[in-house]
Motif scaffolding. Sequence first.
Motif, mmCIF file in Angstrom:
data_model
loop_
_atom_site.group_PDB
_atom_site.id
_atom_site.type_symbol
_atom_site.label_atom_id
_atom_site.label_comp_id
_atom_site.label_asym_id
_atom_site.label_seq_id
_atom_site.Cartn_x
_atom_site.Cartn_y
_atom_site.Cartn_z
ATOM 1 N N HIS A 137 0.825 -1.208 0.000
ATOM 2 C CA HIS A 137 0.000 0.000 0.000
ATOM 3 C C HIS A 137 0.863 1.264 0.000
ATOM 4 O O HIS A 137 0.638 2.189 -0.786
ATOM 5 C CB HIS A 137 -0.916 0.006 1.224
ATOM 6 N N ILE A 181 -8.277 0.098 0.326
ATOM 7 C CA ILE A 181 -8.313 0.357 1.763
ATOM 8 C C ILE A 181 -9.618 -0.133 2.373
ATOM 9 O O ILE A 181 -9.651 -0.608 3.513
ATOM 10 C CB ILE A 181 -8.140 1.864 2.055
ATOM 11 N N LEU A 195 -3.392 5.950 5.099
ATOM 12 C CA LEU A 195 -4.108 4.685 5.206
ATOM 13 C C LEU A 195 -5.617 4.853 5.254
ATOM 14 O O LEU A 195 -6.338 3.917 5.590
ATOM 15 C CB LEU A 195 -3.656 3.934 6.464
ATOM 16 N N SER A 197 -9.284 5.949 3.356
ATOM 17 C CA SER A 197 -9.932 6.091 2.051
ATOM 18 C C SER A 197 -10.302 7.548 1.723
ATOM 19 O O SER A 197 -10.107 7.988 0.585
ATOM 20 C CB SER A 197 -11.177 5.206 1.995
#
Length: 369
Positions: A137, A181, A195, A197
């Motif tokens: 990510h 996410i 982290l 959305s």
Amino acid sequence: MLRYFIPIPKTKKIVLGNVFKFTQTDKKKGTKTELNISLSRKQVEDSIDRSSHGVEAIVREDLVRIKAYIILLRSVIDHMNKPCNQEISNRFIKDLKIRWSSGLTLACKSSNGLSLASIFKSSAPFFQSKDMLFELHMILFIYALKLREKAMVLVSKADMVESTKAYREAAGVFNYVSNKIDHRDWSYIEKFPELTSPVCSSLTLICLAEGQAATANKAEEKGTSASLVAKLHYGVTQFVAEANASLLSKTNTQVKHLSSRFLDYVRTLGALHELKSGKHLAESLESEGELGEAIGVLRRTLARAKMTTQCRDDTWKSIFKKEREQVTTMMNKYECLNKTMMLQRIPVEADLPTLQGDKIVKLIPYVDG
């Protein structure tokens, strides 16, 4: 155009190859290759630690390195998920320490206006995880930032077509990350906007806004009609308004951790292009003989500009001030012409034409692999 280089998240070194090794088989060639993930990760670390200073060649090299690591990382994750590798995967994860710090929470500014990894050496907290998807990510997030950086470099070279394409690609990666996410639970890592959305969704829209700004500037250079240019500029403002809505949504608890400089940039970007849109709408109205309406639009535009919270960045402030002075000069010229020749009634604000936007920039979807 306004420029803001979002600080890249920092990371601690990981020597992945010492605890986790795989070979990759090429069925077509019948060859096996050992995945040197440690070397690939080290190259990404070097890219994060160095500043590009807006040099296109460096940004392109960084993108190649990061893309190669993403491919390798996906392959490793696939290997880890195979039942036959469960034992070694469990042992690997037990010793794994992936550590990242947020860049979006740092309100830093360099002497040349670039907020890059090399200029923030503050004691930003590092967050630790044993989840390889957390690593993936963050790397994808940095890949999007680097695409955006590439776009800004191309803007400085007046290559608006390729710049817009890079902004659209960056938007596609941010959108991909935002959607992923929703299927992960990283709530145990607090104060980490990257982290969430809502933050990734807002960055998608900001990239589209910046791509639209490049398109609007290109349209001006080509002598496109003032009415269309006004719609393109207001499209930027609409994208920014959507980004703000995502940032300030009730579900987004991370906004309070975002740097004031980042939020400043978002506000200023939207206000600047609203100012530009009003100027071009007035120009279009004047060309159609509607001088009274043109004056009314300019007055409203300047009033809106005064309501905008003044940004603290000197470069942004200078750009905004220059645009406001152009609008003031145009209004004074139109008012003088109206007093001496046209004598048209200036409508009240409720009767003035509203700004209309045309959002034409679309993201380029990011595809796995």
